[in-house]
Design an enzyme around this catalytic site. Structure first.
Site, short mmCIF file in Angstrom:
data_model
loop_
_atom_site.label_atom_id
_atom_site.label_comp_id
_atom_site.label_asym_id
_atom_site.label_seq_id
_atom_site.Cartn_x
_atom_site.Cartn_y
_atom_site.Cartn_z
N GLU A 94 -36.36 -12.99 -9.99
CA GLU A 94 -36.22 -13.37 -11.46
C GLU A 94 -35.11 -13.64 -11.94
O GLU A 94 -34.01 -12.95 -11.36
CB GLU A 94 -37.01 -12.29 -12.31
CG GLU A 94 -38.34 -11.89 -11.97
CD GLU A 94 -38.92 -10.56 -12.88
OE1 GLU A 94 -40.04 -10.63 -13.32
OE2 GLU A 94 -37.94 -9.97 -12.87
N CYS A 107 -28.72 -13.63 -16.56
CA CYS A 107 -28.78 -12.36 -15.83
C CYS A 107 -29.52 -12.70 -14.38
O CYS A 107 -30.46 -13.04 -14.30
CB CYS A 107 -29.87 -11.28 -16.54
SG CYS A 107 -30.23 -9.86 -15.70
N CYS A 114 -35.70 -3.31 -4.86
CA CYS A 114 -34.42 -2.35 -4.83
C CYS A 114 -34.69 -1.05 -4.38
O CYS A 114 -36.04 -0.55 -4.39
CB CYS A 114 -34.17 -2.14 -6.32
SG CYS A 114 -32.63 -1.17 -6.70
N CYS A 118 -35.05 4.05 -9.59
CA CYS A 118 -35.05 4.30 -11.06
C CYS A 118 -36.37 4.37 -11.69
O CYS A 118 -37.17 3.55 -11.57
CB CYS A 118 -34.15 3.72 -11.91
SG CYS A 118 -32.44 3.29 -11.39
N CYS A 121 -37.91 1.61 -13.77
CA CYS A 121 -37.81 0.21 -13.48
C CYS A 121 -38.85 -0.41 -12.67
O CYS A 121 -39.03 0.39 -11.69
CB CYS A 121 -36.48 0.38 -12.83
SG CYS A 121 -36.01 -1.47 -11.96
N GLU A 166 -29.77 -3.78 -6.68
CA GLU A 166 -28.36 -2.81 -7.11
C GLU A 166 -27.26 -3.75 -6.42
O GLU A 166 -27.13 -3.66 -5.24
CB GLU A 166 -28.44 -1.56 -6.47
CG GLU A 166 -27.23 -0.68 -6.37
CD GLU A 166 -26.30 -0.59 -7.56
OE1 GLU A 166 -26.80 0.05 -8.41
OE2 GLU A 166 -25.14 -1.08 -7.32
N SER A 197 -23.53 -4.67 -13.19
CA SER A 197 -24.47 -3.47 -13.42
C SER A 197 -24.62 -2.43 -12.12
O SER A 197 -25.14 -3.24 -11.22
CB SER A 197 -25.50 -3.68 -14.34
OG SER A 197 -26.41 -2.53 -14.53
N SER A 220 -25.06 2.41 -15.29
CA SER A 220 -26.15 3.01 -15.70
C SER A 220 -26.06 4.47 -15.57
O SER A 220 -26.11 4.85 -14.58
CB SER A 220 -27.25 2.34 -15.01
OG SER A 220 -27.47 1.11 -15.31
N LEU A 221 -25.90 5.15 -17.04
CA LEU A 221 -25.71 6.52 -16.56
C LEU A 221 -26.95 7.18 -17.08
O LEU A 221 -27.72 8.18 -16.48
CB LEU A 221 -24.69 6.93 -17.50
CG LEU A 221 -24.09 8.49 -17.30
CD1 LEU A 221 -23.67 8.37 -16.10
CD2 LEU A 221 -23.08 8.74 -18.48
N HIS A 222 -27.57 7.09 -18.33
CA HIS A 222 -28.81 7.41 -18.75
C HIS A 222 -29.15 8.90 -18.98
O HIS A 222 -30.20 9.25 -19.51
CB HIS A 222 -29.86 6.96 -17.88
CG HIS A 222 -29.96 5.44 -17.58
ND1 HIS A 222 -29.92 4.46 -18.75
CD2 HIS A 222 -30.15 4.65 -16.43
CE1 HIS A 222 -29.90 3.15 -18.10
NE2 HIS A 222 -30.04 3.23 -16.90
N CYS A 339 -36.32 -5.78 -16.21
CA CYS A 339 -36.12 -6.22 -14.85
C CYS A 339 -37.42 -5.98 -14.03
O CYS A 339 -38.04 -4.99 -13.96
CB CYS A 339 -35.04 -5.88 -14.15
SG CYS A 339 -34.73 -4.11 -13.79
S1 SF4 Z 1 -32.55 -0.20 -12.71
FE1 SF4 Z 1 -31.33 -1.24 -10.86
S2 SF4 Z 1 -30.71 0.05 -9.75
FE2 SF4 Z 1 -32.35 0.97 -10.69
S3 SF4 Z 1 -34.21 0.59 -9.37
FE3 SF4 Z 1 -34.08 -0.94 -11.09
S4 SF4 Z 1 -32.86 -2.81 -9.91
FE4 SF4 Z 1 -32.51 -0.89 -8.94
#
Ligand code: SF4
Length: 352
Positions: A94, A107, A114, A118, A121, A166, A197, A220-222, A339
């Site tokens: 995408e 983007c 990935c 996370c 995600c 990533e 990112s 990305s800290l979160h 995403c």
């Molecule tokens: S947020 Fe980014 S790094 Fe984390 S699983 Fe999704 S695509 Fe991968």
């Protein structure tokens, strides 16, 4: 995935010129090829100012990679267009065009899937399928430019590497992509207009700082501490919050480029006022920026979006403690903005 032929879209201008010279052609032919490449031509046949013999030689050695748009969703406000694209090996990725008043932003994806896992995600649900080649990343920009109409005002002005994957896990290809997309004879996009990112792969963040590729780094800290971050991001078991923040400080010192920390707010998990206080303490004396993003809810996870009151309290606490913070404009929620979500709903619809 190009078989025996090389994808010319993934080559630097000097590599294209050298390739032409190896075929017995003069350097200016290489420049002619380059001038066609990013205009969305699909075949060497279309490069009409080249002799037929040169086109044949090119055809025998290279392919012009592309991504085939198979679905497109436009948000109600018309400010976000999400494209679903088919790769040559039938994998699907995408990319999203966001229309800001400072120019169109793309983007793009850097991997199919990935492996970072996370928990909020959708891109990671099937793990990593493969890395994208350099040409496949360039092809996303060319596709978006073609869709937008190529003109100076309408084309892509900014790039964010925030789609699936990533970027620092596909390090060499991503670095070459950055150099090529920035190259004056490539797509000529300023490093200042590119944001990468990462979920915080510390060794590669440090390497990136030394590449002389001064892009904006978004981390990305979160979560403000390891215990909480491990609940959200498995990568937190490999790299501590303090190490990630220190790698961000190093990046800033080395490049002079702003570092942004992304913080997705999840209801009653990481959106407490105490979390905001702890975060502000860790970022003390670091001229960075924090982007607070209320989470998009996706089907598979139990996370809920924070209430308005909790979002405001979190943001105001950071502000009151001197942190530069913005609440990120939420684009394209109605077209599944997080995403991986468009791809998954497309695949689900095929299964039904
Ligand atoms: S947020 Fe980014 S790094 Fe984390 S699983 Fe999704 S695509 Fe991968």
């Amino acid at each position: 995935m190009t078989g025996a032929k090389v994808d010319i879209l993934g080559l630097m201008p000097h590599e294209i010129i050298e390739g032409l010279q190896e075929m017995g052609e003069q350097a200016f032919r290489g420049k002619q090829v380059i001038s066609w490449l990013y205009k969305g031509v699909n075949s060497f046949e279309d490069m009409t100012n080249l002799p037929k013999t040169t086109r044949k030689k090119l055809e025998d050695t290279y392919i012009i990679g592309s991504v085939k748009q198979i679905d497109k969703r436009i948000s109600k406000k018309g400010d976000t267009i999400k494209y679903l694209c088919l790769l040559a090996d039938h994998n699907i990725i995408e990319c999203v065009v966001m229309k800001y008043n400072y120019g169109n932003t793309l983007c793009l994806s850097t991997q199919v899937g990935c492996r970072m896992g996370c928990s909020f995600c959708a891109s990671t649900k099937q793990g990593l399928v493969r890395n994208l080649e350099v040409g496949e990343m360039i092809a996303q920009v060319v596709m978006a430019n073609t869709q937008l109409g190529q003109t100076e005002e309408r084309g892509i002005r900014n790039i964010v590497l925030m789609g699936s994957g990533e970027p620092l896990d596909n390090y060499d290809n991503v670095i070459k992509f950055l150099r090529l997309v920035h190259h004056p004879e490539g797509l000529n996009i300023s490093y200042r207009n590119i944001t990468l990112s990462t979920c915080g792969l510390v060794p590669n963040m440090i390497k990136l700082a030394q590449e002389n590729v001064p892009i904006t780094l978004s981390i990305s800290l979160h979560a403000p501490n390891d215990e909480l971050r491990k609940k959200i991001m498995p990568v937190a078991s490999a790299y501590k919050v303090d190490e990630v923040i220190n790698a961000g400080r190093y990046y800033f010192e080395k490049t002079g480029r702003r570092v942004t920390f992304e913080y997705s707010l999840i209801d009653r998990l990481n959106d407490n006022v105490e979390d905001a206080r702890e975060l502000a303490h860790k970022l003390k004396d670091f001229p960075c920026h924090v982007n607070v993003i209320p989470i998009n809810e996706i089907d598979e996870v139990l996370y809920k979006r924070s209430s308005e009151a909790r979002i405001q309290a979190f943001v105001n606490t950071l502000k009151s403690l001197g942190v530069h913070v913005t609440r990120r404009r939420e684009l394209g929620q109605d077209i599944e903005g997080a995403c991986g979500q468009l791809k998954r709903s497309y695949l689900d619809s095929l299964e039904k």
